[in-house]
Design an enzyme around this catalytic site. Sequence first.
Site, PDB file in Angstrom:
ATOM      1  N   LEU A 127       0.833  -1.209   0.000  1.00  0.00           N
ATOM      2  CA  LEU A 127       0.000   0.000   0.000  1.00  0.00           C
ATOM      3  C   LEU A 127       0.864   1.254   0.000  1.00  0.00           C
ATOM      4  O   LEU A 127       0.504   2.280  -0.567  1.00  0.00           O
ATOM      5  CB  LEU A 127      -0.901   0.021   1.249  1.00  0.00           C
ATOM      6  CG  LEU A 127      -1.989  -1.042   1.350  1.00  0.00           C
ATOM      7  CD1 LEU A 127      -2.611  -1.011   2.740  1.00  0.00           C
ATOM      8  CD2 LEU A 127      -3.058  -0.803   0.287  1.00  0.00           C
ATOM      9  N   ALA A 130       8.405   3.102   2.370  1.00  0.00           N
ATOM     10  CA  ALA A 130       9.294   4.148   2.893  1.00  0.00           C
ATOM     11  C   ALA A 130      10.691   3.571   3.078  1.00  0.00           C
ATOM     12  O   ALA A 130      10.958   2.420   2.723  1.00  0.00           O
ATOM     13  CB  ALA A 130       8.746   4.699   4.202  1.00  0.00           C
ATOM     14  N   SER A 131      11.596   4.375   3.636  1.00  0.00           N
ATOM     15  CA  SER A 131      13.003   3.978   3.703  1.00  0.00           C
ATOM     16  C   SER A 131      13.261   2.838   4.679  1.00  0.00           C
ATOM     17  O   SER A 131      14.189   2.060   4.499  1.00  0.00           O
ATOM     18  CB  SER A 131      13.862   5.180   4.097  1.00  0.00           C
ATOM     19  OG  SER A 131      13.419   5.728   5.321  1.00  0.00           O
ATOM     20  N   VAL A 135       4.212  -1.240   3.812  1.00  0.00           N
ATOM     21  CA  VAL A 135       2.952  -1.697   4.408  1.00  0.00           C
ATOM     22  C   VAL A 135       2.151  -2.508   3.395  1.00  0.00           C
ATOM     23  O   VAL A 135       2.000  -2.095   2.239  1.00  0.00           O
ATOM     24  CB  VAL A 135       2.122  -0.487   4.895  1.00  0.00           C
ATOM     25  CG1 VAL A 135       0.782  -0.946   5.458  1.00  0.00           C
ATOM     26  CG2 VAL A 135       2.893   0.302   5.947  1.00  0.00           C
ATOM     27  N   ASP A 289       5.857  12.400  15.447  1.00  0.00           N
ATOM     28  CA  ASP A 289       6.052  12.432  13.994  1.00  0.00           C
ATOM     29  C   ASP A 289       4.716  12.793  13.346  1.00  0.00           C
ATOM     30  O   ASP A 289       4.264  12.149  12.408  1.00  0.00           O
ATOM     31  CB  ASP A 289       6.559  11.065  13.508  1.00  0.00           C
ATOM     32  CG  ASP A 289       7.163  11.129  12.112  1.00  0.00           C
ATOM     33  OD1 ASP A 289       7.471  12.246  11.649  1.00  0.00           O
ATOM     34  OD2 ASP A 289       7.319  10.074  11.474  1.00  0.00           O
TER      35      ASP A 289
END
Length: 557
Positions: A127, A130-131, A135, A289
Amino acid sequence: MKAILRASRIGRVILRYRLDALLEGTPAERWLRLAKPFVPRASAEIAVQSRGARLRLALQELGPIFVKFGQILSTRRDLIPADVAEELTLLQDRVKPFDGEAARLIVERALGLPVSVAFASFDTVPLASASIAQVHAATLPPDANGVRREVVVKVLRPEIERQIDADIALLHSLATLVERTHPRADKIRPREVVAEIEGTLSAELDLQREGANASVLRRFWEGSDDLYVPEVIWSHTAERALTLERVYGIPSDDIAKLDAAGIDRKALAAKGVRVFYTQVFRDNFFHADAHAGNIWVDSDPERRLNPRFIALDFGIMGQLSQEDQYYLAENFMAIFHKDYRRMAELHVEAGWMPSNVRIDELEAAARSVCEPYFTRPLSEISLAQVLIKLFRVAQRYELTLQPQLILLQKTLLNIEGVGRQLDPKLDIWAVARPVLERILRERYSPRRVLRELSKRLPEIMTHAPDMPRLVHSWLKQQVEGRHQIDIRSTELLALDLSLRKLQTRVVTAITGSGLLVVAAVLYGLHPDGWYLGTVPVWSWISGGAGSAALLVAWLRR
């Protein structure tokens, strides 16, 4: 050899994006000058960019770990110029996804079960990516009612630990070099910055820890109309795989979709500010965050007029020490009341500043920062900016800030940004002030103090028998004159008088504390006799006398 090649590549990128001025005055500058003829010149498009934009582009080229480095560096507004920090906030932690079959294998190793057994379905197309992780959508096997629950599975990238270790080792080497040779190393504190980045990345590599963060936050906001936290599926969670309830919502920065859904953006913006201050000062556990990508809005049509945020990504959470929590709240109240003297005193009392700083100078500095803000319309005043500028000015007086306070600055800036995007006329002061006043009132109420004392009753009962002996021993030392000073001058006479006053204050404070302990013990034992409310009368008497003694000690400062 790999480290040398990696360092060489970093050097080439620094030159191509014309960032060699960052290393001016260091030995690295000489090496870069020698290498300059062999590196292609920056394009005209890059050359006209600001220094912040060039740094952002360079970090993006160096890869995901350096993108994460830039994101963390953007929070250190006490170390880097504001224009560079603003540009680094634009860094997007989006990278090409890794193979879905590799993700399946990682999940199987983490859970010790075949994916076909652990899940009814598992989508190998991610979905989001990222680094650090990506997901995947999945469904759990049917429950007792035959319902297959929708979930998402966050999976760490393969070999990510090794890549991070290599890049962090290189950053440590660069930080050591800069610290030894850069003329402004004492202000930049490069090794401290790298250590902070290492700690943040280390926390994000443990998905079980992230699950624990989500679980704690969910417990604090259970049943809330303001914030929803997805449930952690612990049976399907391990260090390299985290399974959460799947939620649906609208990203908080997608204004068009929010308006199409009929969401009351004004109410939502005010809720965002209230949620943040409640997390910091009531729960002491805040989402650190909190950018728009990690804050969604519940898309349930029934919540249009009473909208609710949905929190995502719990890798970075913040907590303050009790002292910092108290001093920060008092600082905000001093800002609200324009009490610059109190601001200056709080900075010193908190230990953020050396005790030899002149309060009047610090007061004048605080006034110079805050007064220009108070002339603006309320909708343009930013508490985050005021706090950041206060801390930046205080750097001239050797300000020392804990990483958690820096994290809070960044989070406050993000929350205000989200709030103002939802409602450009948001009066943050009007929303934040009553929340702070209520939380401070509740936090230091007699009922809460008694409740906290009763929680610590076992510890108090353990140490209570030793208190009379310790107090007697201390008083005996004073009477016998073991701390007497031979007075030889008027200055020493004044010092002796101060010590005597201090001694009286200490004795009064010890007596007051002892009476409060007695009150707590009586409250915990539930003795027979008269009660006022749910508290024994003797607890009220002892607690009142103890509070009075502590008040007397405080007033004699």
